[in-house]
Design a protein around this motif. Structure first.
Motif, mmCIF file in Angstrom:
data_model
loop_
_atom_site.group_PDB
_atom_site.id
_atom_site.type_symbol
_atom_site.label_atom_id
_atom_site.label_comp_id
_atom_site.label_asym_id
_atom_site.label_seq_id
_atom_site.Cartn_x
_atom_site.Cartn_y
_atom_site.Cartn_z
ATOM 1 N N ALA A 63 27.082 96.321 134.328
ATOM 2 C CA ALA A 63 28.081 95.263 134.525
ATOM 3 C C ALA A 63 29.104 94.970 133.339
ATOM 4 C CB ALA A 63 27.145 93.939 134.732
ATOM 5 N N LEU A 64 28.771 95.003 132.061
ATOM 6 C CA LEU A 64 29.708 95.112 131.033
ATOM 7 C C LEU A 64 30.708 96.278 131.162
ATOM 8 C CD1 LEU A 64 30.474 93.593 128.288
ATOM 9 C CD2 LEU A 64 28.785 95.433 127.026
ATOM 10 N N ALA A 65 30.229 97.331 131.459
ATOM 11 C CA ALA A 65 31.240 98.578 131.764
ATOM 12 C C ALA A 65 32.304 98.177 132.804
ATOM 13 C CB ALA A 65 30.459 99.814 132.099
ATOM 14 N N ARG A 66 31.773 97.447 133.814
ATOM 15 C CA ARG A 66 32.421 97.253 135.108
ATOM 16 C C ARG A 66 33.716 96.214 134.599
ATOM 17 N NH1 ARG A 66 29.210 94.269 139.450
ATOM 18 N NH2 ARG A 66 29.335 92.668 137.593
ATOM 19 N N THR A 67 32.982 95.175 133.463
ATOM 20 C CA THR A 67 34.016 94.233 133.144
ATOM 21 C C THR A 67 35.049 94.872 132.212
ATOM 22 O OG1 THR A 67 32.055 92.800 133.261
ATOM 23 C CG2 THR A 67 34.162 92.159 131.807
ATOM 24 N N LEU A 68 34.874 96.007 131.461
ATOM 25 C CA LEU A 68 35.646 96.576 130.603
ATOM 26 C C LEU A 68 36.731 97.292 131.385
ATOM 27 C CD1 LEU A 68 33.202 97.551 127.726
ATOM 28 C CD2 LEU A 68 35.049 96.131 127.637
ATOM 29 N N ALA A 69 36.229 97.786 132.559
ATOM 30 C CA ALA A 69 36.907 98.573 133.489
ATOM 31 C C ALA A 69 38.117 98.100 134.050
ATOM 32 C CB ALA A 69 36.365 99.163 134.660
ATOM 33 N N GLU A 70 38.114 96.470 134.169
ATOM 34 C CA GLU A 70 39.000 95.936 134.436
ATOM 35 C C GLU A 70 40.317 95.587 133.393
ATOM 36 O OE1 GLU A 70 39.495 93.968 137.839
ATOM 37 O OE2 GLU A 70 38.471 95.879 137.818
ATOM 38 N N ASP A 71 39.872 95.805 132.270
ATOM 39 C CA ASP A 71 40.781 95.799 131.127
ATOM 40 C C ASP A 71 41.486 94.608 131.070
ATOM 41 O OD1 ASP A 71 41.674 96.768 128.609
ATOM 42 O OD2 ASP A 71 43.170 98.212 129.678
ATOM 43 N N ARG A 72 41.057 93.577 131.168
ATOM 44 C CA ARG A 72 42.189 92.337 131.151
ATOM 45 C C ARG A 72 41.837 91.499 129.979
ATOM 46 N NH1 ARG A 72 41.464 90.114 137.263
ATOM 47 N NH2 ARG A 72 42.255 92.199 138.232
ATOM 48 N N PRO A 73 42.779 90.819 129.419
ATOM 49 C CA PRO A 73 42.822 90.159 128.127
ATOM 50 C C PRO A 73 41.727 89.088 128.038
ATOM 51 C CG PRO A 73 44.918 89.718 129.261
ATOM 52 C CD PRO A 73 44.111 90.610 130.212
ATOM 53 N N ILE A 74 41.667 88.497 129.244
ATOM 54 C CA ILE A 74 40.576 87.444 129.118
ATOM 55 C C ILE A 74 39.389 87.734 129.738
ATOM 56 C CG2 ILE A 74 40.346 84.875 129.838
ATOM 57 C CD1 ILE A 74 43.308 84.712 130.047
ATOM 58 N N VAL A 75 38.031 87.452 129.227
ATOM 59 C CA VAL A 75 37.019 87.673 129.709
ATOM 60 C C VAL A 75 35.949 86.167 129.773
ATOM 61 C CG1 VAL A 75 34.808 89.114 129.743
ATOM 62 C CG2 VAL A 75 36.732 90.019 128.651
ATOM 63 N N LEU A 76 35.680 85.915 131.189
ATOM 64 C CA LEU A 76 34.753 84.521 131.202
ATOM 65 C C LEU A 76 33.410 85.023 131.426
ATOM 66 C CD1 LEU A 76 36.817 82.097 133.146
ATOM 67 C CD2 LEU A 76 36.959 82.753 130.695
ATOM 68 N N MET A 77 32.554 84.593 130.738
ATOM 69 C CA MET A 77 30.934 85.283 130.688
ATOM 70 C C MET A 77 30.183 83.859 131.171
ATOM 71 S SD MET A 77 30.680 87.682 127.667
ATOM 72 C CE MET A 77 30.387 89.257 127.946
ATOM 73 N N ASP A 78 29.166 84.014 132.045
ATOM 74 C CA ASP A 78 28.338 82.777 132.545
ATOM 75 C C ASP A 78 26.782 83.067 132.192
ATOM 76 O OD1 ASP A 78 27.465 80.556 133.319
ATOM 77 O OD2 ASP A 78 28.145 80.626 135.236
ATOM 78 N N GLU A 79 26.574 83.001 131.157
ATOM 79 C CA GLU A 79 25.013 83.170 130.382
ATOM 80 C C GLU A 79 24.809 84.722 130.725
ATOM 81 O OE1 GLU A 79 22.022 80.603 131.914
ATOM 82 O OE2 GLU A 79 23.372 79.115 132.377
ATOM 83 N N PRO A 80 25.723 85.539 130.220
ATOM 84 C CA PRO A 80 25.621 86.907 130.523
ATOM 85 C C PRO A 80 24.175 87.521 130.235
ATOM 86 C CG PRO A 80 27.041 86.574 128.863
ATOM 87 C CD PRO A 80 26.654 85.654 129.303
ATOM 88 N N PHE A 81 23.595 87.114 129.151
ATOM 89 C CA PHE A 81 22.463 87.948 128.572
ATOM 90 C C PHE A 81 21.094 86.986 128.963
ATOM 91 C CE2 PHE A 81 26.089 88.613 125.699
ATOM 92 C CZ PHE A 81 26.516 89.726 126.539
ATOM 93 N N SER A 82 21.244 85.851 129.565
ATOM 94 C CA SER A 82 19.966 84.868 129.487
ATOM 95 C C SER A 82 18.832 85.766 130.397
ATOM 96 C CB SER A 82 20.307 83.623 130.121
ATOM 97 O OG SER A 82 20.766 83.906 131.528
ATOM 98 N N ALA A 83 19.078 86.632 131.225
ATOM 99 C CA ALA A 83 18.176 87.139 131.904
ATOM 100 C C ALA A 83 17.277 88.233 131.329
ATOM 101 C CB ALA A 83 18.416 87.609 133.315
ATOM 102 N N LEU A 84 17.875 88.379 130.354
ATOM 103 C CA LEU A 84 17.320 89.864 129.522
ATOM 104 C C LEU A 84 16.047 89.360 128.376
ATOM 105 C CD1 LEU A 84 20.828 91.510 128.669
ATOM 106 C CD2 LEU A 84 19.174 91.911 130.401
ATOM 107 N N ASP A 85 15.283 90.382 128.228
ATOM 108 C CA ASP A 85 14.366 90.186 127.028
ATOM 109 C C ASP A 85 15.002 90.151 125.730
ATOM 110 O OD1 ASP A 85 13.820 92.980 125.436
ATOM 111 O OD2 ASP A 85 14.135 93.254 127.608
ATOM 112 N N ALA A 86 14.205 89.509 124.544
ATOM 113 C CA ALA A 86 14.843 89.204 123.455
ATOM 114 C C ALA A 86 15.791 90.415 122.704
ATOM 115 C CB ALA A 86 13.706 88.456 122.434
ATOM 116 N N ILE A 87 14.712 91.535 122.878
ATOM 117 C CA ILE A 87 15.450 92.590 122.018
ATOM 118 C C ILE A 87 16.602 93.261 122.507
ATOM 119 C CG2 ILE A 87 14.838 95.147 120.995
ATOM 120 C CD1 ILE A 87 13.363 92.890 119.610
#
Lengths: 251, 260
Positions: free
Chosen positions: B156-180
């Motif tokens: 999903a991060l790669a997809r966001t980067l592929a858009e190559d836009r100057p503004i990136v909005l993120m809604d709790e992007p990492f909250s579903a991941l384990d700590a490490i």
């Protein structure tokens, strides 16, 4: 494994049938033995093939037409929301009239030929296809649509690239139901009025007490139904390999 | 990029849901070219604020949502000028596309399927470049169903980067991941999104302090932003940085005061 299981099930059914004949001592004009039916299948094979082909063509034509009409209706209703509020009640009312009750009318309008049977099969699968596909189109994951919007996708692009693919698993359940019920439409149509097809052959044989031919026609019909279901199931699995799949019970 | 012209300006944003004001004349500036972390108690309207900036308000029937005010970026509405890309809490990968096609989703949606072999090859090469950057180059042919949560979020991060836009909005992007995995993803994102204007909604004060040039707490009803915190040093900051840990305490206190 799947073929093995199917063989066992078929043999089991035949054994059960034979056992019923032995125990009940039913005369051959009530319940023929599997052996008598097998002989009828072989002796009347060209007759059965001829009528079977007619019924099969009606079923397949009905499936194609019903799926097309259903898909177009669902897409139209999903795309033009105001239309949905008008068309959905019409669709439900149309289902309140039993399709079987329409069979005499369809034969009256479309004649004794294949057209009235195709219309029956089309009508009987139209509702499940439309309802499941529309349901799928309406329940697209909102996050996917939002994501597509932030990627400046047009509404048309969202429909083609997001909503339709996302609705396919739901539409697939409708198509499985359609494959199972389409033969009913064709047969009922044939019973009401026809000069060919397995339904016609069954009525004809019944009137002449050729119960073994009737059972032979019935077994061909069962074969058509089962093959159609497995064909559809296999096709949908191949087309939608990404679909979460828990029902391995038929494999 | 670093002049204030490029900042995202929110002017007099008023949003009401079923006639209850979520925001009332909210004004806020999100500084260009830096990472702003937005914290606040649940239901305060953090995600709604992202939707306002994305221009996605008003489609969630049966709620009656009204939204007035202006979002501007260099004098324009940012959504109409294709300046924003969005990354959500869930990966939102399309299950019917493989990983590589998911990365190039944006151009697929805008231009249809790639026509011609050459165009397809270029797109694929770019996608693999981005997948390499997020450490997923070996998985380009896989379907999303076979990925773990962390791997899917990298795609999903790669997809966001592929858009190559100057503004990136993120809604709790990492909250579903384990700590490490979360810590690794935070470092990866900080590195790859450097120089872009990032607004990240989060529930995790430590995450906000690690990644944000500025940390803003949103509270109250209608919600308003408190004075921003600006932790020292450059993100991504170390997890065990004593200053960060101290500020986490301050932030937690602010959040506790904010929640009823």
């Amino acid at each position: 494994m799947r073929i093995f299981r199917l063989t066992i099930i078929t043999v089991g059914i035949l054994l059960f049938w034979q056992a019923v004949v032995w125990i009940s001592q039913a005369p051959a004009y009530i319940l023929p033995t599997p052996h008598a039916v097998a002989i009828a299948l072989i002796e009347k094979r060209s007759l059965l093939a001829q009528h079977g082909l007619v019924t099969l063509s009606e079923i397949i034509a009905g499936l194609i037409l019903g799926t097309l009409c259903g898909a177009i209706s669902a897409l139209t209703m999903a795309h033009y929301r105001p239309l949905r509020h008008w068309l959905l009640p019409v669709l439900v009312i149309s289902q309140a009239v039993p399709v079987f009750a329409l069979a005499p009318v369809l034969v009256l309008w479309l004649g004794y030929g294949m057209a009235s049977k195709i219309a029956m099969a089309t009508l009987i699968i139209y509702f499940p296809v439309t309802a499941t596909f529309l349901d799928g189109l309406r329940r697209t994951e909102p996050g996917w649509i939002d994501l597509a919007k932030t990627m400046s996708a047009s509404p048309w692009s969202i429909l083609i690239n997001v909503r339709i693919p996302a609705a396919l698993p739901s539409a697939a359940s409708g198509l499985r139901v359609a494959a199972a019920v389409a033969p009913i439409g064709a047969i009922v149509g044939e019973w009401v009025g026809s000069s060919s097809g397995l339904g016609y052959l069954m009525l004809h044989a019944n009137a002449r007490m050729q119960i073994d031919v009737m059972f032979a026609a019935l077994s061909i019909l069962a074969l058509i139904g089962v093959s159609l279901y497995f064909f559809m199931d296999g096709l949908l699995r191949r087309l939608l390999p990404w679909q979460p799949d828990d029902h391995h019970d038929l494999r | 990029m670093l002049n204030s012209q490029a900042d995202i300006q929110l002017h007099n944003i008023t949003v009401s849901i079923n006639a209850r004001n979520l925001f009332h004349n909210l004004n806020m500036t999100i500084a260009a070219g830096s990472w702003t972390a937005l914290l606040g108690p649940s239901g305060v309207g953090k995600s709604m604020l992202l939707r306002v900036i994305l221009g996605l308000v008003g489609q969630t029937a049966p709620l009656i949502i009204q939204c007035t005010g202006q979002v501007s970026h260099a004098g324009m509405s940012p959504l109409n000028t294709n300046l924003i890309s969005f990354m959500a809490q869930r990966d939102l990968l399309f299950p019917w596309l493989n990983v590589c096609d998911n990365v190039t989703l944006g151009s697929r949606l805008r231009h249809g399927r790639f026509k011609g072999k050459k165009q397809r090859a270029v797109a694929k090469q770019q996608a693999y470049g981005l997948l390499d950057a997020v450490g997923m180059a070996d998985h380009g042919d896989q379907m999303p169903a076979s990925l773990s949560g962390g791997m899917a979020q990298r795609v999903a991060l790669a997809r966001t980067l592929a858009e190559d836009r100057p503004i990136v909005l993120m809604d709790e992007p990492f909250s579903a991941l384990d700590a490490i995995t979360r810590i690794k993803m935070q470092e990866l994102s900080a590195r790859l999104l450097k120089g872009r204007t990032v607004l990240m909604v989060t529930h995790d004060p430590l995450e906000a302090l690690r990644l944000g040039h500025k940390v803003i707490v949103l509270n109250g009803a209608p919600a308003h932003p408190r004075a921003p915190l600006t932790p020292h040093g450059l993100p991504p900051r170390a997890v065990d940085d004593p200053i960060i840990l101290e500020m986490q305490g301050t932030l937690l206190r602010q959040l506790a005061e904010a929640s009823p």
